[in-house]
Each structure stands twice: as C-alpha cells, then as structure tokens.
Design a protein around this motif. Structure first.
Motif, PDB file in Angstrom:
ATOM      1  N   TYR A  69       0.854  -1.202   0.000  1.00 39.26           N
ATOM      2  CA  TYR A  69       0.000   0.000   0.000  1.00 39.26           C
ATOM      3  C   TYR A  69       0.892   1.256   0.000  1.00 39.26           C
ATOM      4  CZ  TYR A  69      -3.090  -3.753   1.377  1.00 39.26           C
ATOM      5  OH  TYR A  69      -3.752  -4.944   1.413  1.00 39.26           O
ATOM      6  N   VAL A  70       0.613   2.178   0.985  1.00 40.64           N
ATOM      7  CA  VAL A  70       1.588   3.241   1.233  1.00 40.64           C
ATOM      8  C   VAL A  70       1.989   3.089   2.700  1.00 40.64           C
ATOM      9  CG1 VAL A  70       2.065   5.706   1.292  1.00 40.64           C
ATOM     10  CG2 VAL A  70       0.566   4.778  -0.481  1.00 40.64           C
ATOM     11  N   PRO A  71       3.232   2.697   2.953  1.00 39.85           N
ATOM     12  CA  PRO A  71       3.623   2.397   4.329  1.00 39.85           C
ATOM     13  C   PRO A  71       3.539   3.593   5.263  1.00 39.85           C
ATOM     14  CG  PRO A  71       5.207   1.503   2.767  1.00 39.85           C
ATOM     15  CD  PRO A  71       4.291   2.395   1.992  1.00 39.85           C
TER      16      PRO A  71
ATOM     17  N   GLY B 115      -5.412  11.553   5.317  1.00 40.43           N
ATOM     18  CA  GLY B 115      -5.635  12.141   4.002  1.00 40.43           C
ATOM     19  C   GLY B 115      -7.110  12.193   3.624  1.00 40.43           C
ATOM     20  N   SER B 116      -7.877  11.223   4.059  1.00 38.05           N
ATOM     21  CA  SER B 116      -9.288  11.183   3.657  1.00 38.05           C
ATOM     22  C   SER B 116     -10.023  12.403   4.186  1.00 38.05           C
ATOM     23  CB  SER B 116      -9.954   9.908   4.168  1.00 38.05           C
ATOM     24  OG  SER B 116      -9.305   8.777   3.647  1.00 38.05           O
ATOM     25  N   LEU B 117      -9.833  12.701   5.470  1.00 40.19           N
ATOM     26  CA  LEU B 117     -10.525  13.871   6.022  1.00 40.19           C
ATOM     27  C   LEU B 117      -9.911  15.166   5.510  1.00 40.19           C
ATOM     28  CD1 LEU B 117     -11.795  13.152   9.610  1.00 40.19           C
ATOM     29  CD2 LEU B 117     -13.002  13.275   7.452  1.00 40.19           C
TER      30      LEU B 117
ATOM     31  N   ILE C 203      -6.716   8.467  -9.330  1.00 39.47           N
ATOM     32  CA  ILE C 203      -6.651   9.199  -8.058  1.00 39.47           C
ATOM     33  C   ILE C 203      -7.106   8.284  -6.930  1.00 39.47           C
ATOM     34  CG2 ILE C 203      -8.984  10.195  -7.902  1.00 39.47           C
ATOM     35  CD1 ILE C 203      -7.458  12.946  -7.361  1.00 39.47           C
ATOM     36  N   HIS C 204      -6.601   8.556  -5.726  1.00 44.63           N
ATOM     37  CA  HIS C 204      -7.006   7.736  -4.575  1.00 44.63           C
ATOM     38  C   HIS C 204      -8.504   7.892  -4.349  1.00 44.63           C
ATOM     39  CE1 HIS C 204      -7.279   6.410  -0.363  1.00 44.63           C
ATOM     40  NE2 HIS C 204      -6.253   5.650  -0.678  1.00 44.63           N
ATOM     41  N   HIS C 205      -9.178   6.784  -4.052  1.00 41.84           N
ATOM     42  CA  HIS C 205     -10.648   6.816  -3.989  1.00 41.84           C
ATOM     43  C   HIS C 205     -11.169   7.701  -2.865  1.00 41.84           C
ATOM     44  CE1 HIS C 205      -9.935   4.004  -0.743  1.00 41.84           C
ATOM     45  NE2 HIS C 205     -11.188   4.118  -0.404  1.00 41.84           N
TER      46      HIS C 205
ATOM     47  N   THR D 130       0.234   8.886  -7.139  1.00 40.78           N
ATOM     48  CA  THR D 130      -0.927   8.006  -6.957  1.00 40.78           C
ATOM     49  C   THR D 130      -0.531   6.800  -6.118  1.00 40.78           C
ATOM     50  OG1 THR D 130      -0.415   6.755  -8.962  1.00 40.78           O
ATOM     51  CG2 THR D 130      -1.907   8.647  -9.215  1.00 40.78           C
ATOM     52  N   THR D 131      -1.537   6.183  -5.523  1.00 41.04           N
ATOM     53  CA  THR D 131      -1.272   5.017  -4.684  1.00 41.04           C
ATOM     54  C   THR D 131      -0.882   3.815  -5.548  1.00 41.04           C
ATOM     55  OG1 THR D 131      -2.952   5.906  -3.235  1.00 41.04           O
ATOM     56  CG2 THR D 131      -2.249   3.651  -2.797  1.00 41.04           C
ATOM     57  N   GLY D 132      -1.544   3.678  -6.684  1.00 41.99           N
ATOM     58  CA  GLY D 132      -1.315   2.492  -7.511  1.00 41.99           C
ATOM     59  C   GLY D 132       0.091   2.408  -8.059  1.00 41.99           C
TER      60      GLY D 132
ATOM     61  N   VAL E 138      -4.737  19.410  -4.842  1.00 47.53           N
ATOM     62  CA  VAL E 138      -3.729  18.369  -5.078  1.00 47.53           C
ATOM     63  C   VAL E 138      -3.743  17.348  -3.950  1.00 47.53           C
ATOM     64  CG1 VAL E 138      -1.252  17.885  -5.218  1.00 47.53           C
ATOM     65  CG2 VAL E 138      -2.203  19.797  -6.498  1.00 47.53           C
ATOM     66  N   ASP E 139      -3.887  16.071  -4.328  1.00 46.36           N
ATOM     67  CA  ASP E 139      -3.746  14.990  -3.349  1.00 46.36           C
ATOM     68  C   ASP E 139      -2.272  14.631  -3.264  1.00 46.36           C
ATOM     69  OD1 ASP E 139      -3.482  12.713  -1.916  1.00 46.36           O
ATOM     70  OD2 ASP E 139      -5.047  11.579  -2.936  1.00 46.36           O
ATOM     71  N   GLY E 140      -1.629  15.202  -2.247  1.00 48.76           N
ATOM     72  CA  GLY E 140      -0.221  14.884  -2.004  1.00 48.76           C
ATOM     73  C   GLY E 140      -0.070  14.056  -0.739  1.00 48.76           C
TER      74      GLY E 140
ATOM     75  N   PRO F 237       1.550  13.317   7.027  1.00 47.20           N
ATOM     76  CA  PRO F 237       2.744  13.043   7.818  1.00 47.20           C
ATOM     77  C   PRO F 237       2.809  11.591   8.308  1.00 47.20           C
ATOM     78  CG  PRO F 237       1.766  15.125   8.466  1.00 47.20           C
ATOM     79  CD  PRO F 237       0.801  14.483   7.517  1.00 47.20           C
ATOM     80  N   HIS F 238       1.668  10.910   8.381  1.00 50.04           N
ATOM     81  CA  HIS F 238       1.754   9.496   8.804  1.00 50.04           C
ATOM     82  C   HIS F 238       2.200   8.578   7.659  1.00 50.04           C
ATOM     83  CE1 HIS F 238      -2.934   8.775   8.250  1.00 50.04           C
ATOM     84  NE2 HIS F 238      -2.324   8.717   7.100  1.00 50.04           N
ATOM     85  N   LYS F 239       2.496   9.165   6.518  1.00 45.78           N
ATOM     86  CA  LYS F 239       3.149   8.400   5.451  1.00 45.78           C
ATOM     87  C   LYS F 239       4.598   8.903   5.332  1.00 45.78           C
ATOM     88  CE  LYS F 239      -0.946   7.361   2.651  1.00 45.78           C
ATOM     89  NZ  LYS F 239      -2.059   7.973   3.403  1.00 45.78           N
TER      90      LYS F 239
HETATM   91  C1  LIG Z   1      -2.509   9.127  -2.534  1.00 46.06           C
HETATM   92  C2  LIG Z   1      -3.392   8.950  -1.324  1.00 46.06           C
HETATM   93  N1  LIG Z   1      -4.356   9.850  -1.083  1.00 46.06           N
HETATM   94  C3  LIG Z   1      -5.187   9.745  -0.021  1.00 46.06           C
HETATM   95  C4  LIG Z   1      -5.076   8.695   0.864  1.00 46.06           C
HETATM   96  C5  LIG Z   1      -6.006   8.608   2.027  1.00 46.06           C
HETATM   97  O1  LIG Z   1      -5.326   8.894   3.197  1.00 46.06           O
HETATM   98  P1  LIG Z   1      -5.679   8.296   4.627  1.00 46.06           P
HETATM   99  O2  LIG Z   1      -5.542   6.801   4.509  1.00 46.06           O
HETATM  100  O3  LIG Z   1      -4.656   8.923   5.492  1.00 46.06           O
HETATM  101  O4  LIG Z   1      -7.065   8.699   4.959  1.00 46.06           O
HETATM  102  C6  LIG Z   1      -4.091   7.736   0.655  1.00 46.06           C
HETATM  103  C7  LIG Z   1      -3.981   6.628   1.598  1.00 46.06           C
HETATM  104  O5  LIG Z   1      -3.581   5.682   1.750  1.00 46.06           O
HETATM  105  C8  LIG Z   1      -3.230   7.857  -0.469  1.00 46.06           C
HETATM  106  O6  LIG Z   1      -2.268   6.954  -0.716  1.00 46.06           O
END
Ligand SMILES: Cc1ncc(COP(=O)(O)O)c(C=O)c1O
Length: 464
Positions: A85-87, A146-148, A177-179, A234-236, A259-261, A290-292
């Motif tokens: 995933y993203v560690p 990131g979601s919130l 993009i991340h869902h 992107t996550t993928g 921007v989703d960073g 920051p948790h990534k």
């Molecule tokens: C690119 C990206 N955006 C958004 C998110 C969502 O973040 P979170 O899991 O911290 O809510 C992730 C999470 O894994 C992500 O990789």
C-alpha cells in the motif's frame, strides 16, 4: 475512599514502566518479525467478542494479551519489510509526544483554552505551508489522515466557488486518483455522477487533452466545472500528474485546483521531489500525510489552503457558550477551520520530532528512499522475465512477470510467503494485474530492499 481512576505517582510509574518494557522489546524485534502474520487472525478476532466487563483484570495480563496475542496477528505495518500500500512509519518520538499530549489533556479546539499549545500546532501547519512553497496568507489544519483532509479541501472549494444549491458543480480527476477523493466529494454532497474520472497516459498521468475536452463539453451541457484534483503521487503506481498544466487549466477556467499529495507532497523536501512536483505551489489546496512520508504514527494528515480565509469562511460558526474567537490572522482557533470542536492535541506528535531533529534527517530519509527505489528497479530489470510497468516517479514502482495475471498472482503469493517483505498488487487501467513496491518507511534500508530482491529472484526461479 480510594479512587482507582486516579493512580498515584508509584502506580503511574508502574503503568508506564510495564508498558515500556514491552514496547521496547516489540520495536527492537521489528526487523525479525514476519512482514505479515494474519493467517487465522479473523477467526481469532471473533473469539474476542465479549460483553461489557464488570470487574477489572490484572494489568500485566492485559499487556501480555496485547503484546503476545493481539499485536502480532497483523500486517507488520511499522516494520522494515512493509512495502505494501503506502507504508506508515511509527516514529517513536511521536508516540512519546502522544503520551504527553494525552496525559496533560489540554484543550486545543479553541485558542483561548491553551494559546501556547495551539501556537505550537499552528507552527507545524506553517512549516508544512513552507515546505509546499505556499506564500504568506496560506493556512491549514491537521486532520486524522488524508481522507478527512480531502474532505475538508473539497468542502472549502465548494463553499468558495459554488452557491448553496451546488448540484450542477462538476469535479475532475484521473481514474488513478485515490478513492478517498471521490468519497470526499460525495460526502461533500456531490453525486458520484458529477465526478469525471479521466483517462491517463502511458505514465499514468491524467491526460490534459481529455480534461480540456471534458470541461468544455460540460460547460456546453450546462454544468458548472469547479474543481480539478491532481495527484502528487498516486497510490497504484506513484504517478505525479503534470501539476503545472493542471494549474494552468484551472486558472483558465476559473476553477479550484486541489492536489492529493497524501503520499507525495512531502517529497518537496528533496531536490528530486521538487522537480517531480513542479507546480504544486500553484494549487488552491493540498493534502499531505505526515503518517506516510514523515513517518509518523497513523492518525496524522493535513490540509493546506493557499488563502486561509477560504478555509475559515467554510467552517466558521459561533455559539454563545464558546470563548471569543481570535480575530488576528496570526492566531487560529482550530474549530474555526475544521469540522471538529474537541480534538486531541495532534500537533505535538509532529512538533516534538521536528524540533528535536530539525528537518534534515527527514530529508535524508526521503532521499534514501528515492535511491532505494532506483536500486530496486535496476536490479529487477536484470531478472529474466520481469518488466517494469511503472517507472518510479517518486518511491513507488510496479512490475510484472511476462505472462498472464494468474502467473503474477502466484509470484506475489510466493514473495509474500517468505514473510521478509509484504508487497501488494493493483490493477492497471488496461486490466493488467501488477505487483507494487512502495518504499516509504524510515525503517526500510538497503538490506531490506536486497532481501526483497533475493525473494523476488528466488520466487521467479521456482516458477521457471
Ligand atoms: C494518494 C493517497 N491519497 C489519499 C489517501 C487517504 O489517506 P488516509 O488513509 O490517510 O485517509 C491515501 C492513503 O492511503 C493515499 O495513498
């Protein structure tokens, strides 16, 4: 009368010492723990369902249960072999900060209740703005992730650009993009049908021609295009959209650029990251986690907004029973810039390590990860039959063994069965199953990447 909920000094020391012994043993054993250990874990989880406890149990046996039975049955998400995933990281210094923050339990929802502590957290937000290249007047807020942060960004944009009746508004992003972005838009009130997921090019970046066309078509059809979301990693496959081009399209069309960073924005700390992320500073809002990429424990995200006033306008609401809110730009009430009122003092977990070390070791860590992914890709190329499907743009890559999806599923299963690393797959837009490598954790170094390469080589050999 004794009050068990108020331990005395000796009891507090005992509570912390007993926990600390086990925490240290756990952290020291991370390199030798299996990268994942979840066989039978859900069946085990079912055995834990129990009614409300009426009486207490011995502290030591509860700790033993946690450290012996519950914690080990997991993905070892804080370990060096977690390349899935993203560690996350799990910086120990942040855990100490959390203990302090929770133990003193000061109230940071409003500035008046603890101005100095609120300022420490506000400083953290300013530092993130500085890293992103934002000008004075920018602001933001720390979220749980990131979601919130995406949600807060979309709500801010909606309230800045659309009327209360906003259902003609449309949003644009790539299909990579991340869902959490689509989810954020939907929770912010937009039907999923208002979100245009656009195709990507061969490097998994959003196609600007498709974006231009979609915006023009929607305008003709009476929609109100108002937000473009770019991916800074992107996550993928770790793809970074052409942020400069997206900023340009947004400007031309008077739209909000988000921007989703979550994964990638903190690479702005490095020279290579700044080159890859060119244009990010032109965004109206940016999220980062920051948790990534700052290695913090889970539960720390951030949204930054170029014009902090838009964030406040979107979230501010006063009630008579609250203390007076700050009117100067310098001071902030977090309840005025976020959906939350009461909240944990999450800024301390960022502030303490950054003050303790300065930013340099964090930059060095990210540079090390950028080197490690290049090393991994060079070595992967030498393995007969392996093809790199996504060249690393930051520290994520995707590869596959030439052949069908079943072969690649088997390869992934064989690699992970060795338990020294954990990798996860994704499916590309063309339907191909690929194996990802995400090198992010501060505990992942060259020795672990070489173990991964050995395991991939050995697995490929077994299958040939
Ligand atoms: C690119 C990206 N955006 C958004 C998110 C969502 O973040 P979170 O899991 O911290 O809510 C992730 C999470 O894994 C992500 O990789």
């Amino acid at each position: 009368m004794t009050y068990p909920l108020e331990p005395d000094a000796q009891e507090m020391r005992h509570l912390v010492d007993e926990a600390m012994q086990r925490i240290i043993a756990h952290i020291e054993s991370l390199p030798s723990q299996p990268a994942m250990n979840v066989e039978g874990a859900t069946e085990y989880a079912r055995t834990l369902i129990e009614p409300l406890p009426q009486r207490g149990e011995a502290y030591e046996s509860l700790l033993d249960f946690l450290f012996r039975d519950a914690i080990p049955r997991s993905f070892t998400a804080a370990g060096p072999g977690y390349l899935a995933y993203v560690p996350g990281g799990g910086l120990f210094h942040s855990a100490v900060a959390d203990l302090i923050a929770d133990a003193v339990n000061r109230y940071v929802g409003v500035c008046a209740a603890a101005p100095a502590l609120v300022q420490l957290e506000a400083n953290v937000v300013r530092w993130f703005c500085e890293i992103a290249g934002y000008p004075r007047g920018a602001g933001g807020v720390l979220t749980s992730g990131g979601s919130l942060a995406n949600f807060t960004g979309v709500v801010t944009a909606r309230k800045a650009l659309l009327p209360d009746d906003f259902l003609r508004g449309t949003l644009y992003c790539s299909n990579q993009i991340h869902h959490s972005f689509q989810k954020a838009a939907n929770l912010a009130g937009f039907p999923y049908a208002n979100i245009r997921e656009l195709p990507v090019d061969e490097t998994f970046r959003i196609r600007i021609d498709a974006l231009d066309e979609a915006i023009a078509r929607d305008r003709r059809d009476g929609w109100t295009p108002f937000l473009i979301a770019g991916s800074a990693g992107t996550t993928g496959t770790g793809a970074v959209d052409d942020l400069e081009a997206l900023a340009h399209v947004a400007r031309e069309n008077e739209m909000w650029f988000h921007v989703d960073g979550a994964y990638g924005a903190l690479f702005m700390l490095t020279e290579r990251g700044r080159a890859a992320l060119r244009g990010i500073e032109q965004a109206d809002s940016i999220i980062l986690d920051p948790h990534k990429t700052l290695f913090l424990p889970f539960g720390t995200g951030a949204v930054l907004v170029k014009d902090a006033r838009t964030l406040r306008r979107a979230h501010s609401l006063y009630a008579d029973y609250l203390p007076a809110m700050q009117q100067e730009d310098e001071l902030v009430d977090f309840c005025e810039v976020s959906p939350e009122l009461s909240r944990d003092f999450r800024g301390l977990r960022v502030w303490l390590p950054l003050k303790l070390f300065g930013i340099v070791p964090f930059r060095e860590q990210l540079d090390e990860k950028l080197d490690l992914i290049q090393h991994a890709v060079e070595e992967l190329r030498r393995i007969e039959g392996i093809e790199i499907v996504a060249e690393p743009q930051l520290t994520i890559t995707a590869f596959r063994l030439r052949g069908d999806d079943a072969l690649n599923r088997e390869l992934l299963q064989r690699i992970n069965a060795r338990k020294r690393v954990m990798l996860t797959p994704t499916t590309l837009p063309d339907g191909r199953f690929v194996i990802r490598i995400a090198i992010v954790s501060h505990r992942t170094h060259r020795d672990r990447v070489d173990m991964m390469l050995e395991d991939i080589r050995a697995s490929v050999q077994e299958m040939s």
